[in-house]
Motif scaffolding. Structure first.
Motif, PDB file in Angstrom:
ATOM      1  N   VAL A 141       4.432 -23.423 -17.318  1.00 23.81           N
ATOM      2  CA  VAL A 141       3.869 -23.905 -18.577  1.00 23.81           C
ATOM      3  C   VAL A 141       2.393 -23.576 -18.710  1.00 23.81           C
ATOM      4  O   VAL A 141       1.830 -23.652 -19.804  1.00 23.81           O
ATOM      5  CB  VAL A 141       4.066 -25.429 -18.741  1.00 23.81           C
ATOM      6  N   GLN A 150      -6.957 -28.177 -13.388  1.00 23.65           N
ATOM      7  CA  GLN A 150      -7.533 -29.241 -14.220  1.00 23.65           C
ATOM      8  C   GLN A 150      -6.442 -30.198 -14.678  1.00 23.65           C
ATOM      9  O   GLN A 150      -6.643 -31.412 -14.723  1.00 23.65           O
ATOM     10  CB  GLN A 150      -8.211 -28.643 -15.451  1.00 23.65           C
ATOM     11  N   ASP A 154      -6.187 -34.205 -14.120  1.00 23.20           N
ATOM     12  CA  ASP A 154      -6.033 -35.169 -15.207  1.00 23.20           C
ATOM     13  C   ASP A 154      -4.672 -35.853 -15.188  1.00 23.20           C
ATOM     14  O   ASP A 154      -4.380 -36.661 -16.063  1.00 23.20           O
ATOM     15  CB  ASP A 154      -6.167 -34.461 -16.570  1.00 23.20           C
ATOM     16  N   ALA A 155      -3.817 -35.491 -14.227  1.00 22.51           N
ATOM     17  CA  ALA A 155      -2.415 -35.951 -14.222  1.00 22.51           C
ATOM     18  C   ALA A 155      -1.767 -35.657 -15.575  1.00 22.51           C
ATOM     19  O   ALA A 155      -1.027 -36.455 -16.130  1.00 22.51           O
ATOM     20  CB  ALA A 155      -2.305 -37.435 -13.881  1.00 22.51           C
ATOM     21  N   ASP A 156      -2.067 -34.485 -16.112  1.00 25.67           N
ATOM     22  CA  ASP A 156      -1.591 -34.078 -17.427  1.00 25.67           C
ATOM     23  C   ASP A 156      -0.276 -33.317 -17.256  1.00 25.67           C
ATOM     24  O   ASP A 156      -0.259 -32.093 -17.181  1.00 25.67           O
ATOM     25  CB  ASP A 156      -2.667 -33.189 -18.077  1.00 25.67           C
ATOM     26  N   GLY A 158       2.449 -33.674 -19.288  1.00 23.90           N
ATOM     27  CA  GLY A 158       3.257 -33.720 -20.499  1.00 23.90           C
ATOM     28  C   GLY A 158       4.100 -32.479 -20.688  1.00 23.90           C
ATOM     29  O   GLY A 158       5.245 -32.552 -21.129  1.00 23.90           O
ATOM     30  N   ARG A 159       3.556 -31.321 -20.317  1.00 25.96           N
ATOM     31  CA  ARG A 159       4.303 -30.081 -20.574  1.00 25.96           C
ATOM     32  C   ARG A 159       5.506 -29.923 -19.663  1.00 25.96           C
ATOM     33  O   ARG A 159       6.474 -29.249 -20.018  1.00 25.96           O
ATOM     34  CB  ARG A 159       3.377 -28.880 -20.397  1.00 25.96           C
ATOM     35  N   TRP A 161       7.373 -32.427 -18.736  1.00 27.76           N
ATOM     36  CA  TRP A 161       8.373 -33.251 -19.428  1.00 27.76           C
ATOM     37  C   TRP A 161       8.893 -32.491 -20.643  1.00 27.76           C
ATOM     38  O   TRP A 161      10.072 -32.562 -20.966  1.00 27.76           O
ATOM     39  CB  TRP A 161       7.745 -34.560 -19.879  1.00 27.76           C
ATOM     40  N   LEU A 162       7.991 -31.782 -21.299  1.00 27.81           N
ATOM     41  CA  LEU A 162       8.377 -31.033 -22.492  1.00 27.81           C
ATOM     42  C   LEU A 162       9.458 -30.003 -22.154  1.00 27.81           C
ATOM     43  O   LEU A 162      10.414 -29.829 -22.910  1.00 27.81           O
ATOM     44  CB  LEU A 162       7.134 -30.353 -23.077  1.00 27.81           C
ATOM     45  N   VAL A 163       9.316 -29.337 -21.004  1.00 26.43           N
ATOM     46  CA  VAL A 163      10.327 -28.358 -20.591  1.00 26.43           C
ATOM     47  C   VAL A 163      11.684 -29.040 -20.436  1.00 26.43           C
ATOM     48  O   VAL A 163      12.703 -28.545 -20.918  1.00 26.43           O
ATOM     49  CB  VAL A 163       9.891 -27.673 -19.269  1.00 26.43           C
ATOM     50  N   TYR A 165      12.577 -31.860 -21.843  1.00 21.80           N
ATOM     51  CA  TYR A 165      12.984 -32.297 -23.188  1.00 21.80           C
ATOM     52  C   TYR A 165      13.697 -31.167 -23.917  1.00 21.80           C
ATOM     53  O   TYR A 165      14.767 -31.353 -24.502  1.00 21.80           O
ATOM     54  CB  TYR A 165      11.737 -32.741 -23.959  1.00 21.80           C
ATOM     55  N   GLU A 166      13.108 -29.969 -23.842  1.00 22.26           N
ATOM     56  CA  GLU A 166      13.718 -28.850 -24.574  1.00 22.26           C
ATOM     57  C   GLU A 166      15.037 -28.420 -23.953  1.00 22.26           C
ATOM     58  O   GLU A 166      15.927 -27.962 -24.653  1.00 22.26           O
ATOM     59  CB  GLU A 166      12.726 -27.684 -24.630  1.00 22.26           C
ATOM     60  N   VAL A 168      17.188 -30.460 -22.662  1.00 21.40           N
ATOM     61  CA  VAL A 168      18.175 -31.418 -23.166  1.00 21.40           C
ATOM     62  C   VAL A 168      18.489 -31.122 -24.628  1.00 21.40           C
ATOM     63  O   VAL A 168      19.646 -31.151 -25.042  1.00 21.40           O
ATOM     64  CB  VAL A 168      17.668 -32.866 -22.995  1.00 21.40           C
ATOM     65  N   VAL A 169      17.443 -30.796 -25.415  1.00 22.57           N
ATOM     66  CA  VAL A 169      17.677 -30.490 -26.825  1.00 22.57           C
ATOM     67  C   VAL A 169      18.606 -29.285 -26.948  1.00 22.57           C
ATOM     68  O   VAL A 169      19.550 -29.278 -27.720  1.00 22.57           O
ATOM     69  CB  VAL A 169      16.337 -30.210 -27.540  1.00 22.57           C
ATOM     70  N   PHE A 234      14.125 -38.707 -17.888  1.00 23.28           N
ATOM     71  CA  PHE A 234      13.922 -39.617 -19.005  1.00 23.28           C
ATOM     72  C   PHE A 234      14.601 -40.955 -18.707  1.00 23.28           C
ATOM     73  O   PHE A 234      15.562 -41.012 -17.945  1.00 23.28           O
ATOM     74  CB  PHE A 234      14.504 -39.020 -20.292  1.00 23.28           C
TER      75      PHE A 234
ATOM     76  N   ARG B  99     -13.857 -37.156 -18.429  1.00 22.74           N
ATOM     77  CA  ARG B  99     -12.896 -36.243 -19.039  1.00 22.74           C
ATOM     78  C   ARG B  99     -11.532 -36.880 -19.270  1.00 22.74           C
ATOM     79  O   ARG B  99     -10.914 -36.752 -20.323  1.00 22.74           O
ATOM     80  CB  ARG B  99     -12.713 -35.041 -18.106  1.00 22.74           C
ATOM     81  N   TYR B 100     -11.072 -37.604 -18.239  1.00 22.61           N
ATOM     82  CA  TYR B 100      -9.731 -38.170 -18.295  1.00 22.61           C
ATOM     83  C   TYR B 100      -9.634 -39.209 -19.404  1.00 22.61           C
ATOM     84  O   TYR B 100      -8.712 -39.193 -20.214  1.00 22.61           O
ATOM     85  CB  TYR B 100      -9.385 -38.785 -16.941  1.00 22.61           C
ATOM     86  N   ARG B 103      -9.692 -37.672 -22.815  1.00 26.30           N
ATOM     87  CA  ARG B 103      -8.435 -37.025 -23.183  1.00 26.30           C
ATOM     88  C   ARG B 103      -7.404 -38.071 -23.596  1.00 26.30           C
ATOM     89  O   ARG B 103      -6.704 -37.917 -24.596  1.00 26.30           O
ATOM     90  CB  ARG B 103      -7.915 -36.222 -21.989  1.00 26.30           C
ATOM     91  N   LEU B 136       4.832 -37.592 -25.219  1.00 24.96           N
ATOM     92  CA  LEU B 136       5.000 -37.570 -23.769  1.00 24.96           C
ATOM     93  C   LEU B 136       3.676 -37.842 -23.072  1.00 24.96           C
ATOM     94  O   LEU B 136       3.608 -38.570 -22.090  1.00 24.96           O
ATOM     95  CB  LEU B 136       5.556 -36.211 -23.336  1.00 24.96           C
ATOM     96  N   ILE B 137       2.595 -37.255 -23.606  1.00 27.04           N
ATOM     97  CA  ILE B 137       1.273 -37.492 -23.022  1.00 27.04           C
ATOM     98  C   ILE B 137       0.924 -38.972 -23.121  1.00 27.04           C
ATOM     99  O   ILE B 137       0.349 -39.551 -22.207  1.00 27.04           O
ATOM    100  CB  ILE B 137       0.213 -36.626 -23.724  1.00 27.04           C
ATOM    101  N   ARG B 141       8.893 -42.156 -22.494  1.00 29.25           N
ATOM    102  CA  ARG B 141       9.828 -41.532 -21.562  1.00 29.25           C
ATOM    103  C   ARG B 141      11.287 -41.710 -21.989  1.00 29.25           C
ATOM    104  O   ARG B 141      12.189 -41.480 -21.199  1.00 29.25           O
ATOM    105  CB  ARG B 141       9.651 -42.116 -20.148  1.00 29.25           C
ATOM    106  N   PHE B 143      14.273 -40.374 -24.145  1.00 35.65           N
ATOM    107  CA  PHE B 143      14.597 -39.130 -24.838  1.00 35.65           C
ATOM    108  C   PHE B 143      14.948 -39.379 -26.297  1.00 35.65           C
ATOM    109  O   PHE B 143      14.487 -38.679 -27.197  1.00 35.65           O
ATOM    110  CB  PHE B 143      15.751 -38.424 -24.131  1.00 35.65           C
TER     111      PHE B 143
END
Lengths: 304, 275
Positions: A141, A150, A154-156, A158-159, A161-163, A165-166, A168-169, A234, B99-100, B103, B136-137, B141, B143
């Motif tokens: 991603v 980075q 940031d424990a970011d 989301g992407r 999960w997005l993978v 999510y898609e 499942v979709v 999920f 930063r965190y 965001r 999601l961010i 959680r 679906f």
């Protein structure tokens, strides 16, 4: 006057365990950091070993650093102990460290593995070393590794999960087979090397230390004993392992474990245990030998 | 037969003060200065936005309006200045946050639509996925909820739902902006930032996107900050207008006031050039 010769070590053909002491020292430091921050990728120098990158050099360097003359080493390649890759790595470690090799999971103290975690439970005194081709779960991603780091900071996630999510979709279920991303200790998401989903629950709150090392990518990370490893899933679509519970091994007759599918000429398929030595032990026991089989992670196809 | 008693004279309700005077601002920026090397991008700029209003920021290219918007989205920090948002969990000067925290705050409470959809969208993922990512961010959680709310947001921004699984790269410019808008409003933000949202679209599509924005503003009373160099867009959308030039605010006032009776020579030139 001290002669220079008195200060230096006597000449040796090579250092113990092939790697030179400074390389092993650096590896140990990286391993300690990795254990201190579970799931976080720690960079290391990744020395040359007499094997091509991508064939388990990362795992081999960890094994060579951990090994001592009393170690018992088991090397697994896709569940098998007798493949060319597994045999040559095991023989190499035996040769340069004087350690004993084994096929038996119960007996081994260091288990280096590619793609599988043995079916028998590991103990506190055992260390699992996994060879990792791609240590970065965010690579699909975020191709830019600086940005990916980075995102880890940031424990970011989301992407990732997005993978899912898609998937499942698109397909109605999560399609990710191996390298299923998992949250370690509630902080870092790791890709647990290409182990099947089946093996991922084995890492959660395990008694043994797992070290995951990528030689080409020069990254090491760890799952210390008794650490939470949660596969991303999920709330309303729970994580599922492969549907192997009902498959029966055609050689040992054992059911409820991860199987290899062997296609037959007539188009059908037979299955055999992926953990080959576990299968061998099962066959020996059924033939009447007194073989000790350890407690397994799964019983009747369900995690115990 | 008695006459019905005369109805009591309707009492004059006490005259309310205008809402702008009673409600505290949702956004307050004071004394923002920013230099890029020798270039002064912003010089002592202050801005206030009240709940439910649309603040338009006009100015020529390089006047600092996009830099100001980036600051509002906490993507950049000024050399000096104070920024406060009246939302839960955002106390003190927001530029002091790490930063965190920045965001997380922006992901939850601030939506942004960029002029360039490549900045705001993940082009390799589906449109519904792009909207779902925002949720999601923020920690959703479930679906079913993700799918439902993504659909809702896309529907609210008048995105054709049969194309919900198409990747934004396959869509037209107008539709890409709608996906960005859906992503921005998915979490019902306290503040919606629009950076030239219709620039680069043809006039008819521009009108449709503005229609959507206008309707959203009316239905949900979303507070918006709209940056544009197009006076037509500002005139359609904005309640209040800020005119910027060379990093300074040269004039500020109600939209009608600015357009009918511009005071500053630059604003006069701008308005006359347009009309």
């Amino acid at each position: 006057m001290t002669a220079l010769g008195e200060l230096t070590r006597p000449w040796q053909a090579m250092s113990y365990g092939f790697l030179d002491p400074s390389a092993k020292r650096e590896m140990r430091r990286a391993m300690l950091k990795a254990v201190a921050v579970p799931g976080c990728q720690i960079p290391y120098a990744s020395r040359e070993v007499p094997m091509a990158r991508g064939w388990g050099t990362g795992g081999l360097q960890v094994t060579l650093t951990l090994v001592n003359p009393g170690s018992v080493v088991k090397v697994i390649d896709q569940g098998a102990d007798d493949s060319v890759n597994a045999v040559s790595i095991r023989q190499f470690v035996q040769k340069v460290a004087g350690a004993r090799g084994t096929w038996d999971t119960q007996e081994a103290t260091i288990l280096q593995s590619r793609h599988r975690i043995p079916e028998e439970k590991l103990r506190e005194d055992q260390i699992l070393v996994l060879q990792v081709p791609n240590p970065e779960p965010l690579r699909p991603v975020q191709p830019n590794m600086s940005l990916a780091r980075q995102m880890h900071a940031d424990a970011d996630y989301g992407r990732l999960w997005l993978v899912l999510y898609e998937q499942v979709v698109r397909s109605g279920r999560i399609m990710q087979g191996a390298s299923y991303p998992a949250l370690v200790n509630g902080r870092h998401v790791m890709t647990p090397s290409p182990i099947p989903r089946w093996d991922l629950p084995k890492l959660d709150m395990a008694r043994h230390l797992t070290l995951l090392s990528a030689g080409r990518e020069k990254r090491i990370f760890a799952v210390p004993p008794f650490t939470r490893v949660q596969p991303l899933a999920f709330d309303d679509i729970p994580f599922r392992v492969e549907d192997h519970a009902s498959l029966v091994c055609h050689r040992s007759g054992v059911a409820g474990f991860f199987m290899n599918e062997i296609p037959q000429p007539d188009g059908s398929a037979r299955h055999e245990l992926s953990d080959s030595h576990f299968g061998i032990k099962a066959i020996r026991r059924s033939e009447g030998e007194a073989v000790e089989i350890g407690e397994t992670w799964y019983r009747n196809g369900a995690v115990t | 037969m008695s006459l019905p008693s005369p109805r009591p004279a309707p009492q004059q309700p006490p005259r309310d003060l205008p809402r702008l005077m009673t409600t505290p601002p949702i956004l307050a920026m004071t004394g923002i200065s920013r230099r890029f090397g020798d270039v002064v991008a912003l010089q002592d700029v202050s801005a206030t936005v009240y709940p439910g209003e649309v603040l338009g920021i006009v100015g020529e290219s390089g006047s600092g309006k996009s830099t100001l918007l980036r600051m509002m989205n906490l993507e950049d920090s000024p050399d000096s200045g104070d920024y406060r948002l009246a939302i839960p969990g955002a106390a003190g000067n927001l530029f002091d946050l790490d930063r965190y925290r920045r965001r997380m705050l922006c992901a939850r409470h601030v939506g942004i639509v960029y002029q360039n959809p490549h900045l705001g969208l993940l082009m390799g993922h589906s449109s519904s996925g792009n909207v779902a990512e925002r949720l999601l961010i923020a920690g959703e959680r479930r679906f079913a909820v993700l799918g439902g709310r993504a659909r809702e947001a896309l529907d609210a921004s008048e995105f054709p739902l049969e194309r919900i699984d198409a990747r934004p790269i396959e869509l037209s410019g107008g539709m890409q902006q709608r996906v960005q808008l859906a992503k921005a409003i998915a979490l019902e933000p306290a503040l919606l930032l629009l950076d030239e949202p219709t620039t680069g679209l043809d006039v008819s599509v521009q009108a449709l996107v503005l229609d959507t924005l206008k309707r959203l503003q009316r239905d949900r009373a979303i507070t918006m900050v709209l940056v544009s160099h197009d006076l037509g867009v500002i005139r359609t959308m904005a309640d209040r207008v800020m005119v910027m030039r060379r990093g300074r605010v040269v004039e500020e006032g109600l939209a009608d006031q600015i357009f009918q009776d511009p005071q500053h020579p630059y604003t006069q030139a701008l308005v006359h050039a347009k009309l």
